[in-house]
Design a protein around this motif. Structure first.
Motif, mmCIF file in Angstrom:
data_model
loop_
_atom_site.group_PDB
_atom_site.id
_atom_site.type_symbol
_atom_site.label_atom_id
_atom_site.label_comp_id
_atom_site.label_asym_id
_atom_site.label_seq_id
_atom_site.Cartn_x
_atom_site.Cartn_y
_atom_site.Cartn_z
ATOM 1 N N GLN B 174 41.456 8.801 69.091
ATOM 2 C CA GLN B 174 40.508 8.086 68.131
ATOM 3 C C GLN B 174 39.537 7.605 69.373
ATOM 4 O OE1 GLN B 174 40.824 7.243 65.154
ATOM 5 N NE2 GLN B 174 42.746 7.962 64.702
ATOM 6 N N GLN B 175 38.503 6.917 68.743
ATOM 7 C CA GLN B 175 37.088 6.730 69.910
ATOM 8 C C GLN B 175 37.129 4.918 69.748
ATOM 9 O OE1 GLN B 175 33.622 8.873 68.657
ATOM 10 N NE2 GLN B 175 34.015 10.341 70.497
ATOM 11 N N ILE B 176 36.716 4.647 70.999
ATOM 12 C CA ILE B 176 36.299 3.095 71.056
ATOM 13 C C ILE B 176 34.922 3.255 71.897
ATOM 14 C CG2 ILE B 176 38.478 2.181 70.873
ATOM 15 C CD1 ILE B 176 38.445 1.748 73.947
ATOM 16 N N LEU B 177 34.102 2.352 71.469
ATOM 17 C CA LEU B 177 33.011 2.070 72.307
ATOM 18 C C LEU B 177 32.968 1.134 73.422
ATOM 19 C CD1 LEU B 177 30.472 1.562 69.110
ATOM 20 C CD2 LEU B 177 31.061 3.655 70.355
ATOM 21 N N ILE B 178 32.776 1.599 74.593
ATOM 22 C CA ILE B 178 32.593 0.923 75.622
ATOM 23 C C ILE B 178 31.243 0.702 76.107
ATOM 24 C CG2 ILE B 178 33.523 0.567 78.223
ATOM 25 C CD1 ILE B 178 35.753 2.389 77.642
ATOM 26 N N ASP B 179 30.703 -0.617 76.290
ATOM 27 C CA ASP B 179 29.437 -1.012 76.516
ATOM 28 C C ASP B 179 28.453 0.067 75.602
ATOM 29 O OD1 ASP B 179 27.691 -2.458 77.661
ATOM 30 O OD2 ASP B 179 27.331 -1.365 79.595
ATOM 31 N N GLY B 180 29.024 0.404 74.253
ATOM 32 C CA GLY B 180 28.164 1.120 73.484
ATOM 33 C C GLY B 180 28.340 2.626 73.471
ATOM 34 N N VAL B 181 29.134 3.093 74.509
ATOM 35 C CA VAL B 181 29.319 4.503 74.623
ATOM 36 C C VAL B 181 30.594 4.996 74.118
ATOM 37 C CG1 VAL B 181 29.232 6.143 76.394
ATOM 38 C CG2 VAL B 181 27.893 4.069 76.890
ATOM 39 N N PRO B 182 30.737 6.129 73.372
ATOM 40 C CA PRO B 182 31.925 6.273 72.692
ATOM 41 C C PRO B 182 32.779 7.012 73.746
ATOM 42 C CG PRO B 182 30.161 7.584 72.099
ATOM 43 C CD PRO B 182 29.490 6.719 72.678
ATOM 44 N N PHE B 183 33.997 6.631 73.815
ATOM 45 C CA PHE B 183 35.096 7.100 74.685
ATOM 46 C C PHE B 183 36.219 7.515 73.962
ATOM 47 C CE2 PHE B 183 34.663 6.262 79.310
ATOM 48 C CZ PHE B 183 33.261 5.243 79.133
ATOM 49 N N LEU B 184 36.949 8.491 74.287
ATOM 50 C CA LEU B 184 38.066 9.062 73.840
ATOM 51 C C LEU B 184 39.440 8.518 74.299
ATOM 52 C CD1 LEU B 184 39.259 11.213 71.322
ATOM 53 C CD2 LEU B 184 39.260 12.819 73.401
ATOM 54 N N VAL B 185 40.235 7.968 73.344
ATOM 55 C CA VAL B 185 41.366 7.625 73.855
ATOM 56 C C VAL B 185 42.308 8.704 74.000
ATOM 57 C CG1 VAL B 185 43.429 6.078 73.529
ATOM 58 C CG2 VAL B 185 41.107 5.103 72.671
ATOM 59 N N VAL B 186 42.741 9.186 75.500
ATOM 60 C CA VAL B 186 43.784 10.022 75.421
ATOM 61 C C VAL B 186 45.206 9.723 75.992
ATOM 62 C CG1 VAL B 186 41.797 11.612 76.249
ATOM 63 C CG2 VAL B 186 43.091 10.107 78.114
ATOM 64 N N GLY B 187 45.502 8.280 76.347
ATOM 65 C CA GLY B 187 46.928 7.899 76.453
ATOM 66 C C GLY B 187 46.716 6.149 76.565
ATOM 67 N N LEU B 188 48.119 5.829 76.684
ATOM 68 C CA LEU B 188 48.301 4.428 76.578
ATOM 69 C C LEU B 188 48.994 4.162 77.976
ATOM 70 C CD1 LEU B 188 50.262 3.803 73.256
ATOM 71 C CD2 LEU B 188 47.717 3.934 73.866
ATOM 72 N N ILE B 189 48.438 2.728 78.551
ATOM 73 C CA ILE B 189 48.898 2.477 79.965
ATOM 74 C C ILE B 189 50.264 1.501 79.558
ATOM 75 C CG2 ILE B 189 48.323 0.796 81.826
ATOM 76 C CD1 ILE B 189 45.546 0.870 80.802
#
Lengths: 233, 403
Positions: B174-189
């Motif tokens: 899925q994607q989230i926006l970091i400071d308005g920039v879309p990032f792809l979530v590739v894993g969990l911490i």
């Protein structure tokens, strides 16, 4: 002159206390000597200085001037420690109110002087038992003072005075707190002890009690006068 | 010799026996008197034991945490604000260093769909970081060298972020926006975190991204914080000074451009803080000991007055001043020693319970016991001295006249 080898000799004993600005002269030029085995009573009203005299005889206090020799030792030369030693060896005190320690039983009370003389526990017990039997309390060894009658308490006190085998038994109003009958019993015990050869000095204000002694001296206003030998001799 | 010793030994033994009898004959009063000492010693013992258990737990967790790492933070100079990638590469070439993880941090707004979180802590890492901390990723993939070189917009997120943005949805892919920039979530911490010095001091990041991406988002080309992983068997102090030398050259010997923190220096700081705290607490607790001592003194003075007749009598039958003094001194000594011993027992019990509750290792500190018992005995002697002296100075005539 005083005899250095004397058993008991007082020469010109004076005692004064500072009282306010003045010196209260309690004892004035007391001269008194005693042979071994004598039974003396010092008779005087209260305030006559007899308690002070008793304290000096008992080495609890020292004279302001004069010389006191006991068992050939000059008391004024001794240190506090030596005086304590002398008390434990030469003097047996009997006080008006027997002055037993309430938390100790009769046996332990009698053992007390021996503790300060450094006697071992076994020996202490043996000697205390023996002396308590001597004063007729063989069945009261483990009683506490509050379980004893006044006369019995005074006997324990006498046993305590005798246990160190002192040369002098020094009694201050020994019957003062007792009724007449018990008082007479205590006096009878003193008589027996004197018969056994013990030297007794008894301080009292009671003429009847003083009369039990074989020699009576009077003390009035700090001055001692020989009252002659009473009754016996 | 033995004969000369016999009398004092008998005396001493009788003193102890009589003192004990006196204490026991007045149980309630004795107990109330020693209560002050008891509480004081109990407090001192409990504090010392608990604090030393705490520091033991702390230092063992420190050792498991940051063994073989250094943390460097750079404040920079006017000419050079931080470390460039080239600088870091140069450091990495040093014999003492196995690898370096830059630490680029951002604090910014993160959103997805209608929901957002402000001030999320985001950390930029390199691939070496994941090589050294394999447990950090619980699911999905690590950030790799390709992500790093391309400054790709990929990220790892922790459980808090999952809870905030992905209710009922698998976040990976899925994607989230970091400071308005879309990032792809590739894993969990994973929940565990990496256990580094940096995370210990500033808390773990919620989101991990490639450090190059982080630098880009921060509009900078330098790194101001990084973790150094030392080569096997390298002494951290030695490595620290070697790195300092190298970095001094990089910063043209300007002062105060950077600080290097080793695990042992943190531990030292922590320990000195802890020992300061425990000294302070023990100091406060020892006020209770002082008060307890005054209580004992008061009781002993009362006792001396009450037992004037006994003192006079003992003197009349041959007791010397020092024997009377000894008896009263032994009595106050015994009294506070009993209080001290009870205090030690209760203090240990209390700290054992505290350690159990706080899940710390319970260590019986012999020093604390020694201190507690020694202190109370000293209190007994010091505060018993004056009353004992008073008793011994009593004139036998006055004492007997008081009857």
């Amino acid at each position: 002159m005083t005899d250095e080898k004397a058993f008991f000799q007082m020469t010109n004993i004076n005692k004064s206390y500072p009282m306010g600005d003045e010196q209260a002269h309690i004892l004035k030029n007391i001269c008194l000597s005693l042979r071994r085995g004598e039974y003396l009573s010092v008779l005087g009203p209260s305030g006559s200085g007899k308690s002070t005299l008793m304290n000096i005889i008992g080495c609890l206090d020292t004279a302001s001037s004069g010389e006191y020799i006991l068992q050939g030792r000059r008391i004024s030369d001794l240190t506090d420690g030596e005086l304590a030693n002398l008390r434990s060896q030469e003097i047996g005190f009997v006080f008006q109110n027997s002055q037993l320690l309430p938390r100790l039983n009769a046996l332990k009370n009698v053992e007390l002087p021996l503790i300060y003389a450094g006697v071992s526990p076994g020996e202490r017990k043996r000697r205390a038992t023996e002396i308590l039997c001597r004063v007729g309390l063989s069945d009261r060894l483990h009683h506490y003072p509050n379980q004893l009658s006044g006369g019995q308490q005074q006997r324990v006190a006498i046993a305590r005075a005798l246990v160190g085998n002192p040369s002098i038994l020094l009694a201050d109003e020994p019957t003062g707190a007792l009724d007449q009958k018990t008082g007479r019993q205590v006096m009878a015990l003193f008589e027996e002890l004197n018969q056994e050869g013990r030297t007794i000095i008894m301080i009292t204000h009671d003429m009847n009690i003083a009369a039990y002694a074989h020699r009576v001296v009077h003390i009035i206003d700090g001055e001692l006068t020989e009252g002659g030998d009473a009754a016996h001799d | 010799m033995i004969k000369g010793l016999r009398k004092p030994i008998i005396m001493l033994w009788e003193c102890i026996r009589m003192s004990f009898a006196n204490i026991m004959s007045n149980r309630i009063r004795s107990f109330l008197t020693v209560l002050g000492i008891l509480i004081g010693v109990m407090a001192v013992i409990a504090l010392i034991t608990t604090v030393s258990g705490f520091s033991g737990t702390l230092s063992s967790s420190f050792q498991s945490m940051g063994a073989g790492t250094l943390s460097v933070s750079v404040s920079g100079s006017d000419l050079k604000e931080g470390m460039t990638t080239a600088d870091l590469d140069e450091l990495t070439l040093m014999n003492e260093i196995d690898g370096i993880t830059p630490n680029v941090s951002l604090n910014t707004r993160v959103s997805r769909g209608g929901s957002y979180e402000s001030a999320v802590s985001i950390s930029g890492k390199n691939s070496y970081y994941f090589l050294r901390n394999k447990d950090v990723v619980s699911r999905g993939r690590q950030l790799n060298i390709v992500d790093e070189e391309n400054s790709s917009f990929v990220c790892l997120i922790n459980q808090d972020m999952v809870d905030a943005f992905f209710f009922g949805v698998d976040p990976i892919g899925q994607q989230i926006l970091i400071d308005g920039v879309p990032f792809l979530v590739v894993g969990l911490i994973s929940e565990e975190g990496d256990g580094s010095i940096a995370s210990l001091m500033s808390g773990s990041a919620d989101i991990l991204i490639p450090y190059t991406t982080g630098m880009k988002m921060n509009n900078t080309n330098t790194v101001t914080s990084f973790t150094v992983y030392l080569s096997e068997g390298t002494d951290s102090e030695g490595a620290s000074s070697a790195i300092e030398e190298k970095m001094d050259i990089m910063f043209s010997y300007e002062e105060d451009c950077f600080t290097i923190t080793t695990m042992s220096s943190i531990e030292e700081t922590m320990e000195s803080m802890l020992s300061m705290v425990s000294t302070l607490l023990a100091g406060i607790a020892s006020i209770a000991l002082l008060v307890g001592g005054i209580g004992i003194m008061n009781m002993m003075l009362t006792t001396v007055t009450e037992r004037t007749m006994e003192i006079g009598l003992k003197k009349a039958v041959g007791a010397v001043s020092w024997q009377i003094q000894m008896q009263f001194l032994i009595e106050s000594f015994l009294l506070s020693l009993i209080g001290g011993l009870l205090g030690v027992v209760l203090g240990l019990a209390l700290s054992f319970l505290l350690c159990q509750v706080m899940e710390m290792t319970f260590v019986i500190s012999s020093g604390a016991i020694f201190l507690g018992v020694g202190f109370s005995a000293a209190v007994g002697i010091i505060f018993g001295w004056a009353p004992a002296r008073k008793a011994s100075k009593l004139n036998p005539i006055d004492a007997l006249r008081a009857m």
